[in-house]
Scaffold this motif. Structure first.
Motif, short mmCIF file in Angstrom:
data_model
loop_
_atom_site.label_atom_id
_atom_site.label_comp_id
_atom_site.label_asym_id
_atom_site.label_seq_id
_atom_site.Cartn_x
_atom_site.Cartn_y
_atom_site.Cartn_z
N LEU A 82 60.52 -61.09 18.28
CA LEU A 82 60.89 -60.52 19.58
C LEU A 82 59.78 -60.68 20.62
CD1 LEU A 82 62.52 -57.13 18.42
CD2 LEU A 82 63.69 -59.26 19.02
N PHE A 83 58.62 -61.20 20.19
CA PHE A 83 57.48 -61.33 21.11
C PHE A 83 57.31 -62.78 21.54
CE2 PHE A 83 56.77 -57.41 18.98
CZ PHE A 83 56.00 -56.62 19.83
N GLU A 84 56.98 -62.98 22.81
CA GLU A 84 56.57 -64.33 23.20
C GLU A 84 55.12 -64.52 22.76
OE1 GLU A 84 56.62 -64.87 27.48
OE2 GLU A 84 54.78 -63.70 27.72
N ARG A 111 51.45 -58.65 24.11
CA ARG A 111 50.59 -57.54 23.70
C ARG A 111 51.42 -56.34 23.23
NH1 ARG A 111 45.54 -57.12 24.80
NH2 ARG A 111 45.79 -54.87 24.89
N TYR A 112 50.81 -55.53 22.38
CA TYR A 112 51.41 -54.28 21.91
C TYR A 112 50.36 -53.19 22.12
CZ TYR A 112 52.86 -50.86 18.27
OH TYR A 112 53.20 -49.73 17.56
N GLU A 113 50.73 -52.15 22.86
CA GLU A 113 49.75 -51.11 23.22
C GLU A 113 50.32 -49.70 23.00
OE1 GLU A 113 48.11 -53.78 27.02
OE2 GLU A 113 48.81 -51.74 27.38
N LEU A 131 46.40 -59.93 16.88
CA LEU A 131 46.42 -58.66 16.14
C LEU A 131 47.85 -58.23 15.81
CD1 LEU A 131 43.49 -56.63 17.71
CD2 LEU A 131 43.82 -57.09 15.28
N ILE A 132 48.79 -58.55 16.69
CA ILE A 132 50.20 -58.23 16.36
C ILE A 132 50.58 -58.97 15.07
CG2 ILE A 132 52.62 -58.44 17.08
CD1 ILE A 132 51.66 -58.22 19.99
N VAL A 187 51.58 -57.33 11.47
CA VAL A 187 52.82 -57.64 10.75
C VAL A 187 52.50 -58.11 9.34
CG1 VAL A 187 54.72 -59.31 10.64
CG2 VAL A 187 54.26 -58.06 12.77
N LYS A 188 51.52 -58.98 9.25
CA LYS A 188 51.13 -59.50 7.93
C LYS A 188 50.70 -58.34 7.02
CE LYS A 188 48.67 -62.93 5.51
NZ LYS A 188 47.40 -63.60 5.34
N ARG A 189 49.92 -57.43 7.61
CA ARG A 189 49.45 -56.28 6.84
C ARG A 189 50.63 -55.42 6.37
NH1 ARG A 189 46.69 -51.54 6.05
NH2 ARG A 189 47.66 -49.79 7.10
N LEU A 190 51.54 -55.14 7.30
CA LEU A 190 52.64 -54.23 6.95
C LEU A 190 53.56 -54.84 5.89
CD1 LEU A 190 53.41 -52.67 10.44
CD2 LEU A 190 52.50 -51.50 8.41
#
Ligand code: FES
Ligand SMILES: [Fe+2]
Lengths: 447, 174
Positions: free
Chosen positions: B44-46, B50-52, B76-77, B81-84
């Motif tokens: 959903l991100f281009e 950024r995510y804040e 970092l997004i 995601v990779k972490r989650l």
């Protein structure tokens, strides 16, 4: 503290065995309401507590409202510029005096009967004071109630509810210089920023202290964060890193293999421009502080615990963490970013992003620490009342300690030092079996 | 025409984007997140988005003039995601059960050409470890209409709390 109270908790609190090389902590320390009540009196109302940073109230009349040791306070800078800590409670009948969280005002007015106080504590107005016999002594007696002691070291404001507490620098001891080292990182000094992380965890405050002094958990608990660092081109190692007891309950982790340090140790994820700035900054530090001091300030990450409620993370970036116990299984946490007063905007952005990506409840690492405190707090219910089984083991590194070797960051020596100091204050018993080795420095290492 | 009618649609780069489309976008995202479908969420991100999440004491300062809870650039997004998705993201293993409500959706022309701004309220219910936590706040997103549908340029979550309440860590996506 009454002896009745202490008798209800299973003893001893600590079991130290130099024959078997074990050190165990009674889990009641994390969950007992009686011990929590004793801690309030014997730790929180007796020693120095971190209140806040001077830069949170940079201008005259600035104030913040903050609860410390369960007591609502006003932390302010009065009209003359002096830093003050008042009980946030109207001397008349106890109403919360200031109901804003922060702001700037010369006076605080209680809404209930409109008594008004200057921010230096003096009474400004008592409506219809003609009804009182002696207005002058009334005004004197009704000054704002100050926290008995307040002292500042390098901008860190400490308070004590104990009027007879020894001077702050005596309490800080060897911890003081690590605070100075942070202040010296940049020629402009450091400042806090607004944007405070306020959160709560379902865990005892001492679990948060242990966690910060526990390098052993880093690889397994922060597996995903370590993976992220590795992918960004930075190898994480636990080799040659040490933990120190600084005395008075304070402790220090010195880390050299855990990631870069903004403006001090470059790593690929920081980008090429930052590399140049890092080299320039190093040259500036060497000139200002000399080669050796610059080396200690720049090339090591420090996690400093100042007993009982302050953690300073001098790692990728700088942050202050304050612990406020609410109940045995509930701790409020407050965290501020510390930044150089003057900083290249790109470095600033990088710094803030990097710090937040690691620390804080929305970072890629701290949530797993919180998970750990909370999982311990829930897990120890299983051994409640189970005698011998109801102890946690913190023996790592005693084998080396016997040989006189400095404890590593992945051992548990810093925790043992904390717990011994805690037990001296709170009581509950320390049972020692066998002889403490000659190299045992009364829980205090000399760096 | 009422104010609500005016904001029922926005013209972006020659296209008319309706409130219905935006609502569908937000509802879809809520489903994706509740279903723990993090690859679909990242889509959903281009690139460069950024995510804040600012801290609860946020008073409108510009980014990096104050601390945050989340300050993710696109790298970092992706790392988040990779972490989650990893079984080693202990704070979310086992996953929280979440149920998201999105409402009060409004749209505005974006400040940058080709973008639009979304404001919407949310309630996220989270169950884990025998506890039930609620998160309340609003979104201030910037989205871009593309050939593949709407994409986030900025996904911004503002908390309505005075502090993150006990147990309410931000280990999942809010
Ligand atoms: S209680 Fe504050 S004026 Fe009466
Ligand atoms: Fe950790």
């Amino acid at each position: 503290m009454s002896s009745e109270v202490s008798e209800r908790v299973a003893e001893p609190m600590l079991v130290e065995d130099w024959e078997r090389l074990t050190f165990r902590v009674n889990r009641e320390a994390y969950r007992s309401p009686e011990i929590f009540a004793r801690e309030r009196v014997d730790v929180w109302l007796r020693t120095w507590l971190y209140l806040g940073h001077e830069t949170e109230i940079p201008d005259v009349n600035d104030f913040k409202v903050r609860t410390i040791a369960g007591r609502p306070l006003i932390f302010c800078r009065d009209t003359e510029g002096q830093v003050r800590a008042w009980l946030n409670s109207c001397p008349h009948r106890g109403t919360v005096l200031c109901r804003e969280n922060e702001g700037s005002q010369r006076r605080f007015q209680c809404f209930y009967h409109a008594w008004t106080f200057n921010n230096d504590g003096t009474v400004a107005a008592i409506p219809d004071d003609g009804a009182y016999e002696d207005i002058e002594s009334l005004q004197k007696n009704m000054m704002l109630r100050a926290v008995p002691r307040l002292e500042i070291h390098e901008g860190y404001v400490f308070i004590s509810f104990n009027p007879d507490v020894p001077p702050l620098l005596e309490h800080l001891g060897d911890a003081a210089d690590y605070m100075t080292m942070i202040e010296q990182q940049h020629p402009s000094g450091v400042t806090t920023l607004p944007g405070v992380q306020l959160y709560s965890v379902r865990g005892n405050w001492k679990l948060a202290v242990e966690n910060a002094m526990d390098g052993y958990h880093f690889s397994p608990t922060h597996n995903t964060f370590v993976g992220y660092l590795r992918e960004s081109g930075f190898a994480v190692t636990d080799d040659n890193q040490y933990a120190y007891n600084l005395g008075n309950g304070h402790s220090l982790l010195v880390l050299t293999g855990h990631g870069g340090r903004i403006s001090m140790i470059w790593e690929p994820r920081f980008g090429e421009a930052e590399k140049v700035r890092t080299e320039e900054h190093r040259a500036e530090m060497v000139e200002r502080l000399g080669e050796e001091r610059a080396h200690y300030i720049a090339d090591e990450s420090h996690i400093l615990f100042v007993f009982p409620n302050l953690l300073l993370f001098d790692i990728e970036g700088l942050s202050i963490r304050q612990l406020e116990p609410v109940a045995p299984g509930h701790t409020d946490v407050r965290a501020w970013q510390l930044v150089p007063r003057e900083e290249d905007p790109e470095s600033r952005a990088l710094r803030m992003k990097t710090v937040v990506s690691f620390v804080g409840p929305g970072g890629l690492a701290t949530p797993d620490d919180i998970e750990a405190y909370e999982a311990v707090q829930r897990g120890i219910e299983a051994t409640r009342g189970a005698g011998e089984l109801d102890y946690s083991d913190m023996s790592r590194g005693m084998r080396d300690e016997v040989k006189g070797e400095q404890g590593r960051s992945i051992d548990e020596g810093a925790m043992r030092g904390f717990w011994r100091y805690w037990e001296e204050a709170v009581g509950g018993g320390l049972e020692v079996t066998g002889d403490r080795p000659a190299s045992f420095l009364e829980g205090r290492d000399v760096r | 025409m009422t104010q609500a009618d005016v904001r029922g649609s926005v013209e972006v780069a020659g296209r008319t984007i309706t409130r219905g489309e935006i609502e569908d976008f937000l509802y879809e995202e809520a489903d994706i997140l509740d279903a723990w479908n993090y690859d679909a969420w990242l889509a959903l991100f281009e690139e460069g988005a950024r995510y804040e999440i600012p801290t609860t004491d946020y008073r409108g300062w510009s980014l990096h003039a104050g601390g945050s809870f989340v300050d993710d650039d696109y790298d970092l997004i992706q790392a988040r995601v990779k972490r989650l998705k990893s079984r080693k993201a202990h704070a979310e293993n086992p996953h929280s059960r979440t149920q998201r409500m999105v409402s009060n959706v409004r749209l505005f022309p974006g400040e940058e050409e080709g973008t639009l701004r979304i404001r919407a309220s949310f309630v996220v219910h989270r169950a884990r470890d025998g506890q039930f936590d609620q998160y309340v706040g609003w979104y201030e997103h910037v989205v871009v209409p593309t050939q593949e549908g709407l994409k986030y340029r900025l996904r911004r979550t503002i908390l309505g709390h005075e502090a993150l309440p006990v147990g309410a860590r931000l280990s999942f996506i809010l």
